[in-house]
Design a protein around this motif. Sequence first.
Motif, PDB file in Angstrom:
ATOM      1  N   PRO A  30       3.379   6.962  -8.111  1.00  0.00           N
ATOM      2  CA  PRO A  30       3.144   8.113  -8.868  1.00  0.00           C
ATOM      3  C   PRO A  30       4.291   9.188  -8.965  1.00  0.00           C
ATOM      4  O   PRO A  30       4.511   9.904  -9.891  1.00  0.00           O
ATOM      5  CB  PRO A  30       1.700   8.828  -8.567  1.00  0.00           C
ATOM      6  N   ILE A  31       4.885   9.359  -7.987  1.00  0.00           N
ATOM      7  CA  ILE A  31       5.972  10.262  -7.827  1.00  0.00           C
ATOM      8  C   ILE A  31       7.289   9.948  -8.981  1.00  0.00           C
ATOM      9  O   ILE A  31       7.898  10.944  -9.589  1.00  0.00           O
ATOM     10  CB  ILE A  31       6.902  10.233  -6.340  1.00  0.00           C
ATOM     11  N   THR A  32       7.358   8.868  -9.238  1.00  0.00           N
ATOM     12  CA  THR A  32       8.486   8.212 -10.167  1.00  0.00           C
ATOM     13  C   THR A  32       7.809   7.847 -11.564  1.00  0.00           C
ATOM     14  O   THR A  32       8.659   7.162 -12.512  1.00  0.00           O
ATOM     15  CB  THR A  32       9.255   7.150  -9.400  1.00  0.00           C
ATOM     16  N   VAL A  88      13.134   6.725 -15.642  1.00  0.00           N
ATOM     17  CA  VAL A  88      13.803   5.367 -15.341  1.00  0.00           C
ATOM     18  C   VAL A  88      14.269   4.925 -13.924  1.00  0.00           C
ATOM     19  O   VAL A  88      14.140   3.616 -13.678  1.00  0.00           O
ATOM     20  CB  VAL A  88      15.182   5.401 -16.204  1.00  0.00           C
ATOM     21  N   GLY A  89      14.135   6.142 -13.129  1.00  0.00           N
ATOM     22  CA  GLY A  89      14.038   5.814 -11.866  1.00  0.00           C
ATOM     23  C   GLY A  89      12.971   5.113 -11.306  1.00  0.00           C
ATOM     24  O   GLY A  89      13.088   4.326 -10.200  1.00  0.00           O
ATOM     25  N   GLY A  90      11.690   5.205 -11.759  1.00  0.00           N
ATOM     26  CA  GLY A  90      10.382   4.622 -11.399  1.00  0.00           C
ATOM     27  C   GLY A  90      10.733   3.024 -11.638  1.00  0.00           C
ATOM     28  O   GLY A  90      10.230   2.058 -10.708  1.00  0.00           O
ATOM     29  N   THR A  91      11.308   2.665 -12.721  1.00  0.00           N
ATOM     30  CA  THR A  91      11.616   1.092 -12.898  1.00  0.00           C
ATOM     31  C   THR A  91      12.474   0.662 -12.008  1.00  0.00           C
ATOM     32  O   THR A  91      12.232  -0.552 -11.378  1.00  0.00           O
ATOM     33  CB  THR A  91      12.030   0.953 -14.214  1.00  0.00           C
ATOM     34  N   LEU A  92      13.599   1.357 -11.741  1.00  0.00           N
ATOM     35  CA  LEU A  92      14.460   1.046 -10.759  1.00  0.00           C
ATOM     36  C   LEU A  92      13.901   1.006  -9.288  1.00  0.00           C
ATOM     37  O   LEU A  92      14.352   0.178  -8.423  1.00  0.00           O
ATOM     38  CB  LEU A  92      15.595   2.029 -10.572  1.00  0.00           C
ATOM     39  N   PHE A  93      13.055   1.795  -8.975  1.00  0.00           N
ATOM     40  CA  PHE A  93      12.397   1.671  -7.748  1.00  0.00           C
ATOM     41  C   PHE A  93      11.436   0.424  -7.603  1.00  0.00           C
ATOM     42  O   PHE A  93      11.430   0.062  -6.601  1.00  0.00           O
ATOM     43  CB  PHE A  93      11.280   2.827  -7.540  1.00  0.00           C
ATOM     44  N   PHE A 117       0.724  -1.233  -0.092  1.00  0.00           N
ATOM     45  CA  PHE A 117      -0.169   0.108  -0.006  1.00  0.00           C
ATOM     46  C   PHE A 117       0.744   1.200  -0.079  1.00  0.00           C
ATOM     47  O   PHE A 117       0.708   1.957  -0.647  1.00  0.00           O
ATOM     48  CB  PHE A 117      -0.825   0.040   1.236  1.00  0.00           C
ATOM     49  N   VAL A 118       1.687   1.315   0.809  1.00  0.00           N
ATOM     50  CA  VAL A 118       2.793   2.404   0.912  1.00  0.00           C
ATOM     51  C   VAL A 118       3.511   2.679  -0.640  1.00  0.00           C
ATOM     52  O   VAL A 118       3.715   3.737  -1.126  1.00  0.00           O
ATOM     53  CB  VAL A 118       3.850   2.060   1.800  1.00  0.00           C
ATOM     54  N   VAL A 119       4.131   1.384  -0.995  1.00  0.00           N
ATOM     55  CA  VAL A 119       4.580   1.489  -2.384  1.00  0.00           C
ATOM     56  C   VAL A 119       3.698   2.099  -3.319  1.00  0.00           C
ATOM     57  O   VAL A 119       4.092   2.853  -4.407  1.00  0.00           O
ATOM     58  CB  VAL A 119       5.338   0.136  -2.901  1.00  0.00           C
ATOM     59  N   SER A 120       2.633   1.605  -3.621  1.00  0.00           N
ATOM     60  CA  SER A 120       1.771   1.925  -4.347  1.00  0.00           C
ATOM     61  C   SER A 120       1.429   3.545  -4.198  1.00  0.00           C
ATOM     62  O   SER A 120       0.921   4.420  -5.351  1.00  0.00           O
ATOM     63  CB  SER A 120       0.301   1.455  -4.219  1.00  0.00           C
ATOM     64  N   ARG A 121       1.499   4.096  -3.061  1.00  0.00           N
ATOM     65  CA  ARG A 121       1.350   5.504  -3.054  1.00  0.00           C
ATOM     66  C   ARG A 121       2.566   6.388  -3.469  1.00  0.00           C
ATOM     67  O   ARG A 121       2.458   7.476  -3.805  1.00  0.00           O
ATOM     68  CB  ARG A 121       0.942   5.950  -1.557  1.00  0.00           C
ATOM     69  N   LEU A 122       3.606   5.827  -3.496  1.00  0.00           N
ATOM     70  CA  LEU A 122       4.806   6.319  -3.839  1.00  0.00           C
ATOM     71  C   LEU A 122       4.989   6.187  -5.445  1.00  0.00           C
ATOM     72  O   LEU A 122       5.788   7.097  -5.979  1.00  0.00           O
ATOM     73  CB  LEU A 122       6.281   5.705  -3.225  1.00  0.00           C
TER      74      LEU A 122
END
Length: 496
Positions: free
Chosen positions: A203-205, A209-214, A196-201
């Motif tokens: 959209p920020i990335t 490319v950082g979003g995929t790394l995240f 749940f926490v990750v799903s809220r974070l």
Amino acid sequence: MTFFETLVALLAVAILLLQVTRRTRLPYPGILAAAGVAVAMLPGAPTIPIDPPTALALFIAPVLVDSAYDFPVGAARRMLLPLFFYAVVAVLVTTGVVVSISMLTVGLPIAVAVTLGAIVAPPDAAAATAVLSNLPVARRVDALLKGESLFNDATALLLFGAALMVQARGGLDAGTALQVGFAAPGGILFGIVFGFVVSRLRPITENTVGGTLFQFVYAFSTWLIAEHLHLSAVLATVASAMTIATLSSVEDSPRMRVHSFAVWTTVVFLLNVVAFLLMGMQARRILETMSTEELQRAMGFAAIVVVGVILARMAMAFLLHAVVASRRRSGHELAPFTSGETLLVGWAGMRGLVTLATAFAVVLATLVIQGATLAPMIHLLKLGRQAEVRDELRAARRSLAEAAFQRLEKEDGTEAEAIRAICKDHWTASTDANKTSPLDRRRDLTIAAVLAERQRLEELRDADQIGATQYLELQEDLDWKQLSVGTDEDRRITES
């Protein structure tokens, strides 16, 4: 050779072997594991040790996230009984079989025997996913095997951890029982909260490319944090991935989804390749620690264990078949698998990295023997469903086109009319393969136009009338345009 040079050489060997498996239609995990054994036996071959905790986090966590994210929750609900039976009951029974064999043949202490049994009991997520990815089996069989591979490691690792703690503490005390008992529900709860926490974070990335790394950071973090909290890392990882998938929406970025899919497909495949190669290369380390007499005893013991785990799974498969058939006669909705499907599920018990920790022979035997015989078994038992898959895909595409047409049915203007015409062509497309349809004509014309655009784009670049970045952007636009009208084969990238 340095480690890096060895790794590059291994990957080169893997690429060659993957072309062989693709043409011979053999599953690549067993071939790569056998190749690893052959490489390990060469004079001067390097020794690459594997730390079990690191191997689990590195190789298993991404595979679990990749599989769990795509595993439908609805299928899990519908197949709750078979999933629980294979992921929990079958693992416990197989562990009991190995414990009995260990105590009766070599006299292992019960705690040690339980540890060994827990390690060799579960079919492995990476092995099952890799072997089954391109085999044309019934949808419910595929869902069961992939769903089982998501959860059975949790049962095995909990047993393994409990046996180690009991051995270390000299018995089962209240603290140990509480820790073991809370590991499974605690892991699920932590996974849901973390997801749940990750799903809220996310959209920020988005669209970076950082979003995929995240996504990879979150996958490894889920496993590692759960391990430090003494929770089930497997269940935490699966629960978090399913939570994120459930919280996703149709409005999520398609660009991010396409990019993530491409990266995850490549990385998970790379990890599988490296894992199975390294798995095979452990052979020399194992053999170097044994005398000839010890090796003979170990091979005899391993052969008995291999037969034991295979027969135990086959017995459990047909036991579940009988239970489900009985429940069906009593009015329950779940239909039993056919005898052929039951045999296939029972035979599809490949072991992998979890098993590697202590029982290399079981890995090699199940991967090479069972993995290599799955495709012939499917053909022999006539369980393939290529035609059904094509019909399902065609029907689904017509349904999607119908939904799009109905949404635009009342829209005015030539633009809406043009889109409605395309949707209607898809909706009413003929199923006759020998008949030329408007879709085929439009596909040919679109590809011809795209190829003309590509030629003009190359000319603009050669004339230095467009920059490198703009060239790549336009090239990607043309790629998507061509893929959007291409055939299924044009869009598909196979593993081997």
